[in-house]
Design a protein around this motif. Structure first.
Motif, short mmCIF file in Angstrom:
data_model
loop_
_atom_site.label_atom_id
_atom_site.label_comp_id
_atom_site.label_asym_id
_atom_site.label_seq_id
_atom_site.Cartn_x
_atom_site.Cartn_y
_atom_site.Cartn_z
N ASP A 75 -5.55 1.71 7.23
CA ASP A 75 -5.74 3.16 7.30
C ASP A 75 -4.40 3.82 7.01
O ASP A 75 -3.37 3.40 7.54
CB ASP A 75 -6.21 3.60 8.69
CG ASP A 75 -7.64 3.20 8.99
OD1 ASP A 75 -8.41 2.93 8.05
OD2 ASP A 75 -8.00 3.17 10.19
N TYR A 98 0.83 -1.21 0.00
CA TYR A 98 0.00 0.00 0.00
C TYR A 98 0.87 1.26 0.00
O TYR A 98 0.55 2.24 -0.69
CB TYR A 98 -0.94 -0.03 1.20
CG TYR A 98 -2.07 0.97 1.17
CD1 TYR A 98 -2.66 1.40 -0.01
CD2 TYR A 98 -2.58 1.49 2.36
CE1 TYR A 98 -3.71 2.31 -0.02
CE2 TYR A 98 -3.62 2.39 2.37
CZ TYR A 98 -4.18 2.80 1.18
OH TYR A 98 -5.22 3.71 1.19
N THR A 112 -9.08 -0.92 1.53
CA THR A 112 -9.87 0.06 2.29
C THR A 112 -10.52 -0.54 3.53
O THR A 112 -10.80 0.17 4.49
CB THR A 112 -10.94 0.71 1.40
OG1 THR A 112 -11.73 -0.33 0.79
CG2 THR A 112 -10.29 1.58 0.33
N SER A 123 -6.68 -1.04 10.07
CA SER A 123 -7.90 -0.38 10.54
C SER A 123 -8.27 -0.93 11.91
O SER A 123 -8.08 -2.13 12.17
CB SER A 123 -9.03 -0.67 9.56
OG SER A 123 -10.28 -0.39 10.15
#
Length: 196
Positions: free
Chosen positions: A136, A32, A132, A101
């Motif tokens: 985060d 990411y 997603t 997350s």
């Protein structure tokens, strides 16, 4: 699963003789970072610099995905005990901190409801969950200077107290004396011969 992601997971697993959820998180976080910073990973140069916030399996997953390693001086451990990392593009100065997350574990259970255990659900789901749902990311500004961390090649001085070599401009000046950080009072150890 994309072949490149599979290869990165295999590289991380080879470091531990198995694959675990934290390695997968490390790989996914590293991938990411490359997407967000527009970099091809794993890197072959030293453009990307990574600060990992815990050691162990997670850090090895990040390293396998990014090509940032302690030995290449592109990975630094800042041990906060967190599964998170900050990635710095040393050419642009852009930095991003990525973490799982807070809902990643719950979402993993939803993605792999028939897994043999929670651990297996995390292992399976973390590999396939949409980014997603899993991660985060937050742009950040560093509180340290990258030029000081990277230093200059072949800079060496001798500690005037212990006579050990100091590299990478990590010396401390005290009362005009060049000291290593340990002799300057910031040691993580003490001699076994010293009194308590």
């Amino acid at each position: 699963m994309p072949a490149q992601l599979q290869a990165m997971l295999e590289a991380a697993a080879a470091l531990h003789d198995h694959l675990c959820p934290r390695q997968v998180l490390g790989v996914r976080i590293g991938v990411y970072a490359g997407e967000l910073l527009g970099l091809d990973l794993p890197q072959r140069d030293k453009r990307l610099w990574t600060f990992v916030e815990s050691d162990g399996c997670f850090a090895d997953g990040v390293a396998a995905a990014t090509g940032c390693w302690l030995g290449r001086r592109t990975l630094r451990l800042v041990d906060l005990g967190k599964i998170a990392a900050t990635f710095v593009d040393t050419q642009t100065g852009r930095a991003v901190r990525i973490r799982p997350s807070p809902y990643a574990r719950d979402r993993a259970m939803q993605h792999a409801p028939h897994a043999a255990s929670r651990w297996h659900a995390y292992l399976d789901a973390y590999q396939t969950m949409p980014t997603t749902d899993l991660l985060d990311a937050q742009p950040v500004v560093l509180t340290v200077e990258m030029a000081k961390i990277i230093s200059r090649p072949d800079v060496r001085v001798m500690c005037q107290r212990c006579a050990e070599e100091i590299i990478n401009e990590r010396e401390v000046l005290r009362a005009g004396a060049v000291l290593c950080q340990s002799c300057a009072g910031d040691a993580y150890y003490r001699s076994a011969d010293e009194q308590h």
